[in-house]
Motif scaffolding. Structure first.
Motif, mmCIF file in Angstrom:
data_model
loop_
_atom_site.group_PDB
_atom_site.id
_atom_site.type_symbol
_atom_site.label_atom_id
_atom_site.label_comp_id
_atom_site.label_asym_id
_atom_site.label_seq_id
_atom_site.Cartn_x
_atom_site.Cartn_y
_atom_site.Cartn_z
ATOM 1 N N MET A 86 -4.152 -3.593 -1.893
ATOM 2 C CA MET A 86 -4.504 -4.393 -0.726
ATOM 3 C C MET A 86 -4.427 -5.886 -1.002
ATOM 4 S SD MET A 86 -5.107 -2.119 1.541
ATOM 5 C CE MET A 86 -4.787 -0.401 1.197
ATOM 6 N N ASN A 106 -15.223 -4.071 -0.598
ATOM 7 C CA ASN A 106 -14.886 -2.655 -0.432
ATOM 8 C C ASN A 106 -15.106 -2.219 1.015
ATOM 9 O OD1 ASN A 106 -14.468 -1.949 -3.369
ATOM 10 N ND2 ASN A 106 -16.565 -2.717 -3.457
ATOM 11 N N GLU A 116 0.844 -1.199 0.000
ATOM 12 C CA GLU A 116 0.000 0.000 0.000
ATOM 13 C C GLU A 116 0.882 1.253 0.000
ATOM 14 O OE1 GLU A 116 -2.395 0.460 3.524
ATOM 15 O OE2 GLU A 116 -1.033 -0.731 4.734
ATOM 16 N N ARG A 130 -12.476 1.550 -3.282
ATOM 17 C CA ARG A 130 -11.952 1.362 -1.925
ATOM 18 C C ARG A 130 -11.917 -0.143 -1.653
ATOM 19 N NH1 ARG A 130 -9.213 5.646 0.254
ATOM 20 N NH2 ARG A 130 -10.299 7.583 -0.264
ATOM 21 N N SER A 131 -11.250 -0.865 -2.510
ATOM 22 C CA SER A 131 -11.300 -2.326 -2.471
ATOM 23 C C SER A 131 -10.245 -2.895 -1.519
ATOM 24 C CB SER A 131 -11.103 -2.895 -3.867
ATOM 25 O OG SER A 131 -12.156 -2.473 -4.725
ATOM 26 N N PHE A 132 -10.591 -4.038 -0.919
ATOM 27 C CA PHE A 132 -9.698 -4.651 0.060
ATOM 28 C C PHE A 132 -9.383 -6.111 -0.225
ATOM 29 C CE2 PHE A 132 -10.088 -0.843 2.421
ATOM 30 C CZ PHE A 132 -9.023 -0.829 3.301
ATOM 31 N N TRP A 175 -18.872 -2.242 5.515
ATOM 32 C CA TRP A 175 -17.446 -2.301 5.175
ATOM 33 C C TRP A 175 -17.021 -3.761 5.201
ATOM 34 C CZ3 TRP A 175 -15.073 2.248 8.523
ATOM 35 C CH2 TRP A 175 -15.415 3.470 7.910
ATOM 36 N N THR A 190 -7.288 -2.307 -5.182
ATOM 37 C CA THR A 190 -6.592 -1.112 -4.708
ATOM 38 C C THR A 190 -7.534 -0.217 -3.908
ATOM 39 O OG1 THR A 190 -7.074 0.235 -6.659
ATOM 40 C CG2 THR A 190 -5.150 -1.191 -6.768
ATOM 41 N N ASN A 191 -6.942 0.591 -3.049
ATOM 42 C CA ASN A 191 -7.696 1.487 -2.185
ATOM 43 C C ASN A 191 -7.400 2.925 -2.594
ATOM 44 O OD1 ASN A 191 -8.996 2.834 -0.154
ATOM 45 N ND2 ASN A 191 -7.943 1.824 1.522
#
Length: 581
Positions: free
Chosen positions: A248, A318, A216, A297-299, A352, A267-268
Motif C-alpha cells: 500500500m 492499519n 497491490e 493490515r497496514s496502509f 481503521w 503491506t496488506n
C-alpha cells in the motif's frame, strides 16, 4: 525565527516508550466525522504555521476538509472554499507551488472513474479549482499522486497512480502556469498494475529524481531510473523490486544516518518490509526487526525523529482487518534497529486508519502526528491528532525556498552535521510532496539534535545542482533558506582542454578549448532538459587555443538547467549548465 512553545488545552496525556504524546480532543480537526483518506501538513497562507488538509472518499462522495492553524495550537475549518466543497470520492492528495508564485497549490485524486481535482492558491489560503487540461479531465481510479521535478527545469511535474480501470498511471509534465502535458510513452505510463503509492526519490544520488511505485494484488513494485533527460528505465534486478506483496505504502528516509535513503513498505496481508540502501541500486531486506515480524493490515506510514535524539522513528497505520485495529510506532535505536511502542493513545486508539503525517504544528521543535480514520462499518469516525510534548533534546528546522529550482524546494537534499552525545553525526532529509500513501509530512526538514546546542555544518543540495553551505547555526530555531547563486566553478575536460565558466552563470557563458589541427570544426549546442535545442553554433577554428561566448543575459533563454554539448573532431563533451537570471 525563534520558535515559541504554545499553550494547549483539552489534552489527555499518554506515555510512550521514550516520548510523550497528548491526544487532542475538542478541536475541529478531531471533531468532524468523515470517511477520511489523506493527511497533508502544508502552510497554505504563508504565516509560518502549518495547516492540515484531510481528504474524504466514500463511494457517494464527501467534501474534503482544510483546517487552518490559528497560530495558538488550534485549528479552524476553512469554509466556503472550493477545496472543501467538491463532494467527490477522494483518496490521496499532494501539495506544491505549481506555478512558482510563492504559495502552495493542491492536487487531489478521486476514485470511481471520476476526474481528479487541482486547486490554485491565491496567496491568502483560498483556492480556485482548475477545470481545463488533461491533468484534471482524465478520469481514473486514482489512489494518490506526487509532485516532483523530473527534468530539473524548475517546474514540478506530476505522477498519479491508478489501481483499477485501465490500471495505467498518469505522468504530466509542467509547462508553466497551470498547463501540464500528458506523457504517453514509456514504461512508467504503459505498465499495467494496481498501483497505490508513488515517491519521487533520487535513489542513485545522480542529481535527478527517480520514480518508485508500490502495487497491490501481490504484484511487484516498480522502480524507474531517470537518465537525467526525462527518460525512465525500469530497474528489475534489485531486491526492492523482486518481492510480490500487496503493498500500500512506501516511505523513504535515511534510517541509519549513512547518507542514503532507505525504504519501508506497508503491506496488506503479509509482513511489512524494510530495505536498507547499500548504494548502486542494491537493497538489503531487513527481516530481524520488530518492524517486519508481524502479518499486518497496514496502509500508510511516516518517518520522523519524534524524540529528537538524532535518528528517525516510524509510525504505521492499519485498516480493513478483522475488527477494529490499532496502529504501530517503532523507536529507532540509532543504528537502524527498532523497538515497538506498546503504551499510549498513539498505539492503543483503535479503528481503521488510513493516511498519516508528521508535522510541527505549534513550532515547538517536536513532531506532532495526524491520522486519518476511515469509515468502520457504516459509521464515519473522527480523525486523530497527537501533540508531541517534547523533552530536553534540541532541534533545528529549515524552510526552503527555491529560485532556479522549483519554489517549493521539492527534491532538495539537506545534510546536517552536529556533535550528538560526543559523536559526530551526519543526518539527511529530502523535501518531498508525498511521504507515504495518502500522507505528506511537513515540508520543512526537521532534525533532532539530542544534547547539541549548535549545528556544525549544513549542506543543501538543490535540484538545480546549486549547493549551499551554512556553518555554526544555533539550535532550537527555524531557519528560512533561499536558493542562491553562490557556487560558480570552472570545469575543464581533458580530451580537448575544454573549459566552461562560470557555472552556474547569470550572464555570459565562456567556452574555450585547444586543437592541434588548423581549421577544425567545433560544434556547440545548448539543449534544454526536455531535448529542445536552445542555441547552436558551428565554426572552424585555427590551431591552438580557441574561445566562444554565449550571451545568455540578452537572450530569450529562460532560467533553468541545460546540457551544453561540444563536439571537436572525434571528441565530444556534455556539461550540465545552470543559468540563473
Amino acid at each position: 525565527m525563534k520558535s515559541i512553545l504554545l499553550s494547549l488545552c483539552l489534552l489527555i496525556p499518554c506515555i510512550g516508550i521514550s516520548q510523550n504524546f497528548s491526544k487532542i480532543n475538542g478541536s475541529p480537526l478531531t471533531s468532524l466525522p468523515g470517511d477520511s483518506r489523506s493527511v497533508n501538513w502544508v502552510d497554505i497562507n504563508n504565516d509560518g504555521f502549518i495547516d492540515c488538509f484531510i481528504s474524504n472518499g466514500p463511494s457517494g462522495g464527501q467534501n474534503n476538509t482544510m483546517f487552518v492553524n490559528d497560530g495558538t495550537g488550534g485549528f479552524v475549518l476553512l469554509e466556503d472554499d472550493p477545496i472543501g466543497s467538491d463532494g467527490e470520492p477522494s483518496d490521496g492528495a499532494t501539495f506544491a507551488d505549481i506555478d512558482n508564485d510563492g504559495d502552495i497549490d493542491a492536487f487531489v485524486v478521486n476514485w470511481y472513474n471520476r476526474h481528479n481535482l487541482a486547486y490554485i492558491n491565491d496567496g491568502s489560503g483560498h483556492f480556485t479549482r482548475v477545470t481545463q487540461g488533461q491533468w484534471v479531465t482524465n478520469s481514473g481510479f486514482s489512489e494518490t499522486a506526487a509532485f516532483g521535478d523530473y527534468d530539473n527545469d524548475g517546474l514540478v511535474d506530476l505522477y498519479v497512480t491508478n489501481s483499477d480501470g485501465i490500471s495505467r498511471n498518469f505522468l504530466y509534465r509542467n509547462e508553466g502556469g497551470v498547463s501540464f502535458e500528458r506523457i504517453s510513452e514509456g514504461a512508467m505510463v504503459t505498465d499495467q498494475s494496481a498501483s497505490r503509492n508513488v515517491n519521487w526519490i533520487d535513489i542513485d544520488a545522480d542529481g535527478d529524481v527517480d520514480l518508485f511505485v508500490t502495487n497491490e494484488l501481490s504484484q511487484k513494485e516498480q522502480l524507474y531510473r531517470n537518465d537525467g533527460k526525462g527518460v525512465f528505465e525500469p530497474v528489475t534486478t534489485t531486491a526492492l523490486t523482486s518481492g510480490s506483496f500487496s503493498t500500500m505504502s512506501s516511505s523513504w528516509a535515511d534510517m541509519d544516518n549513512d547518507g542514503d535513503l532507505d525504504v519501508f513498505l506497508a503491506t496488506n496481508g503479509s509482513r511489512n518490509q524494510l530495505y536498507r540502501n547499500d548504494g548502486n541500486m542494491v537493497f538489503t531486506s531487513i527481516t530481524d526487526s520488530d518492524v517486519t515480524e508481524k502479518i499486518t493490515r497496514s496502509f500508510s506510514s511516516a518517518w520522523a525523529d519524534i524524540d529528537n535524539d538524532g535518528d528517525l522513528d516510524l509510525f504505521v497505520t492499519n485498516a480493513f482487518g478483522s475488527g477494529r485495529l490499532k496502529n504501530n510506532m517503532y523507536i529507532n535505536d540509532g543504528h537502524g534497529g527498532f523497538t515497538e511502542v506498546t503504551d499510549g493513545a498513539v498505539v492503543t486508539d483503535d479503528g481503521w486508519s488510513y493516511g498519516c503525517a508528521f508535522g510541527d504544528y505549534d513550532n515547538d521543535g517536536f513532531q506532532d502526528l495526524a491520522v486519518a480514520t476511515t469509515r468502520y462499518g457504516s459509521q464515519d469516525e473522527v480523525n486523530y491528532l497527537y501533540h508531541n510534548e517534547g523533552n530536553d533534546h534540541h532541534w533545528i528546522i529549515f524552510s526552503l525556498e527555491g529560485s532556479v529550482s522549483n519554489r517549493s524546494g521539492i527534491g532538495a537534499i539537506i545534510r546536517v552535521k552536529s556533535f550528538l552525545n560526543g559523536q559526530i553525526v551526519w543526518q539527511m532529509r529530502e523535501v518531498s510532496s508525498q511521504s507515504a500513501y495518502c500522507g505528506q509530512n511537513d515540508m520543512r526538514p526537521h532534525f533532532g539534535l539530542a544534547d547539541a546546542v549548535m549545528v556544525d555544518s549544513v549542506i543543501i543540495e538543490w535540484p538545480s545542482g546549486i549547493v549551499q553551505y551554512m556553518t555554526n547555526l544555533q539550535a532550537d530555531q527555524i531557519y528560512t533558506v533561499k536558493e542562491e547563486f553562490v557556487n560558480a566553478v570552472e570545469e575543464v575536460a581533458d580530451a580537448m582542454a575544454l573549459s566552461v565558466f562560470p557555472n552556474p552563470t547569470d550572464s555570459n557563458l565562456q567556452i574555450s578549448g585547444y586543437t592541434e589541427s588548423p581549421f577544425e570544426n567545433v560544434f556547440i549546442e545548448l539543449v534544454s532538459m526536455n531535448g529542445e535545442t536552445i542555441y547552436v553554433s558551428e565554426q572552424q577554428v585555427p590551431s591552438g587555443n580557441w574561445k566562444h561566448e554565449i550571451n545568455l543575459s540578452n537572450s530569450f533563454i529562460p532560467a533553468g538547467t541545460y546540457n551544453l554539448r561540444v563536439v571537436q573532431g572525434e571528441n565530444e563533451e556534455v556539461k550540465k549548465i545552470l543559468y540563473i537570471k
